[in-house]
Design a protein around this motif. Structure first.
Motif, mmCIF file in Angstrom:
data_model
loop_
_atom_site.group_PDB
_atom_site.id
_atom_site.type_symbol
_atom_site.label_atom_id
_atom_site.label_comp_id
_atom_site.label_asym_id
_atom_site.label_seq_id
_atom_site.Cartn_x
_atom_site.Cartn_y
_atom_site.Cartn_z
ATOM 1 N N ALA A 14 -75.513 2.436 51.857
ATOM 2 C CA ALA A 14 -74.253 1.752 52.165
ATOM 3 C C ALA A 14 -73.346 1.620 50.945
ATOM 4 O O ALA A 14 -72.139 1.400 51.090
ATOM 5 C CB ALA A 14 -74.530 0.367 52.750
ATOM 6 N N ASP A 15 -73.905 1.753 49.740
ATOM 7 C CA ASP A 15 -73.122 1.589 48.512
ATOM 8 C C ASP A 15 -72.741 2.912 47.856
ATOM 9 O O ASP A 15 -72.129 2.920 46.786
ATOM 10 C CB ASP A 15 -73.900 0.725 47.507
ATOM 11 C CG ASP A 15 -74.076 -0.696 47.994
ATOM 12 O OD1 ASP A 15 -73.266 -1.150 48.823
ATOM 13 O OD2 ASP A 15 -75.027 -1.362 47.538
ATOM 14 N N MET A 45 -68.584 6.275 58.741
ATOM 15 C CA MET A 45 -68.124 4.883 58.632
ATOM 16 C C MET A 45 -67.120 4.740 57.493
ATOM 17 O O MET A 45 -66.088 4.091 57.639
ATOM 18 C CB MET A 45 -69.311 3.941 58.431
ATOM 19 C CG MET A 45 -70.190 3.835 59.660
ATOM 20 S SD MET A 45 -71.526 2.677 59.454
ATOM 21 C CE MET A 45 -70.615 1.132 59.555
ATOM 22 N N ASP A 46 -67.432 5.352 56.356
ATOM 23 C CA ASP A 46 -66.524 5.279 55.202
ATOM 24 C C ASP A 46 -65.189 5.949 55.527
ATOM 25 O O ASP A 46 -64.127 5.389 55.262
ATOM 26 C CB ASP A 46 -67.180 5.949 53.992
ATOM 27 C CG ASP A 46 -66.290 5.927 52.774
ATOM 28 O OD1 ASP A 46 -66.054 4.829 52.239
ATOM 29 O OD2 ASP A 46 -65.809 7.007 52.361
ATOM 30 N N GLY A 56 -67.527 7.123 48.453
ATOM 31 C CA GLY A 56 -66.972 7.992 49.478
ATOM 32 C C GLY A 56 -66.896 9.440 49.064
ATOM 33 O O GLY A 56 -67.175 10.334 49.874
ATOM 34 N N ARG A 94 -66.756 0.283 56.577
ATOM 35 C CA ARG A 94 -67.817 -0.224 55.700
ATOM 36 C C ARG A 94 -68.044 -1.725 55.882
ATOM 37 O O ARG A 94 -69.174 -2.186 55.779
ATOM 38 C CB ARG A 94 -67.486 0.041 54.232
ATOM 39 C CG ARG A 94 -67.795 1.429 53.774
ATOM 40 C CD ARG A 94 -67.543 1.570 52.270
ATOM 41 N NE ARG A 94 -67.792 2.906 51.830
ATOM 42 C CZ ARG A 94 -68.899 3.292 51.200
ATOM 43 N NH1 ARG A 94 -69.834 2.437 50.925
ATOM 44 N NH2 ARG A 94 -69.046 4.542 50.830
ATOM 45 N N THR A 95 -66.997 -2.468 56.146
ATOM 46 C CA THR A 95 -67.132 -3.926 56.250
ATOM 47 C C THR A 95 -68.007 -4.355 57.432
ATOM 48 O O THR A 95 -68.504 -5.487 57.436
ATOM 49 C CB THR A 95 -65.760 -4.609 56.358
ATOM 50 O OG1 THR A 95 -65.060 -4.074 57.476
ATOM 51 C CG2 THR A 95 -64.947 -4.403 55.085
ATOM 52 N N LEU A 152 -70.881 -3.511 57.886
ATOM 53 C CA LEU A 152 -72.244 -3.649 57.373
ATOM 54 C C LEU A 152 -72.471 -4.971 56.636
ATOM 55 O O LEU A 152 -73.615 -5.357 56.407
ATOM 56 C CB LEU A 152 -72.574 -2.476 56.444
ATOM 57 C CG LEU A 152 -72.540 -1.099 57.093
ATOM 58 C CD1 LEU A 152 -72.744 -0.019 56.043
ATOM 59 C CD2 LEU A 152 -73.584 -0.992 58.183
ATOM 60 N N THR A 153 -71.406 -5.669 56.290
ATOM 61 C CA THR A 153 -71.537 -6.916 55.500
ATOM 62 C C THR A 153 -72.485 -7.927 56.122
ATOM 63 O O THR A 153 -73.348 -8.458 55.428
ATOM 64 C CB THR A 153 -70.142 -7.528 55.260
ATOM 65 O OG1 THR A 153 -69.339 -6.567 54.575
ATOM 66 C CG2 THR A 153 -70.230 -8.798 54.437
ATOM 67 N N MET A 155 -73.067 7.154 57.345
ATOM 68 C CA MET A 155 -72.322 6.398 56.335
ATOM 69 C C MET A 155 -71.013 7.098 55.993
ATOM 70 O O MET A 155 -69.986 6.437 55.795
ATOM 71 C CB MET A 155 -73.190 6.215 55.077
ATOM 72 C CG MET A 155 -72.632 5.199 54.113
ATOM 73 S SD MET A 155 -72.538 3.573 54.864
ATOM 74 C CE MET A 155 -70.880 3.107 54.417
#
Length: 72
Positions: free
Chosen positions: A25-26, A55-56, A29, A61-62, A64-65, A52
């Motif tokens: 997730a980190d 999503m990016d 991009g 991405r948010t 996944l927070t 991922m």
């Protein structure tokens, strides 16, 4: 995609390469986009990287927070 894949994005680390040890997730991009151009690896890691990247690319991405574990 399976619902469990979203949790794996925030718990699974990149197992190889320049960003080895970074949570999927980190990953930046541009790194995800490189895989999209050159080809994702086979298996689970490739499926997670593709998810991922998608999503990016779509600014999600948010989402996944809430799945991230709080830092102690």
């Amino acid at each position: 995609m399976h619902a469990e894949d979203l949790e794996l994005l925030v718990t699974r680390e990149m197992p190889f390469g320049k960003h080895k040890g970074t949570l999927i997730a980190d990953l930046p991009g541009n790194y995800l986009n490189w895989f999209a151009r050159e080809g994702f690896p086979q298996g689970e890691i490739g499926r997670l990287l593709a998810l991922m990247q998608e999503m990016d690319h779509n600014g999600l991405r948010t989402l996944l927070t809430p799945l991230r574990k709080p830092k102690a």
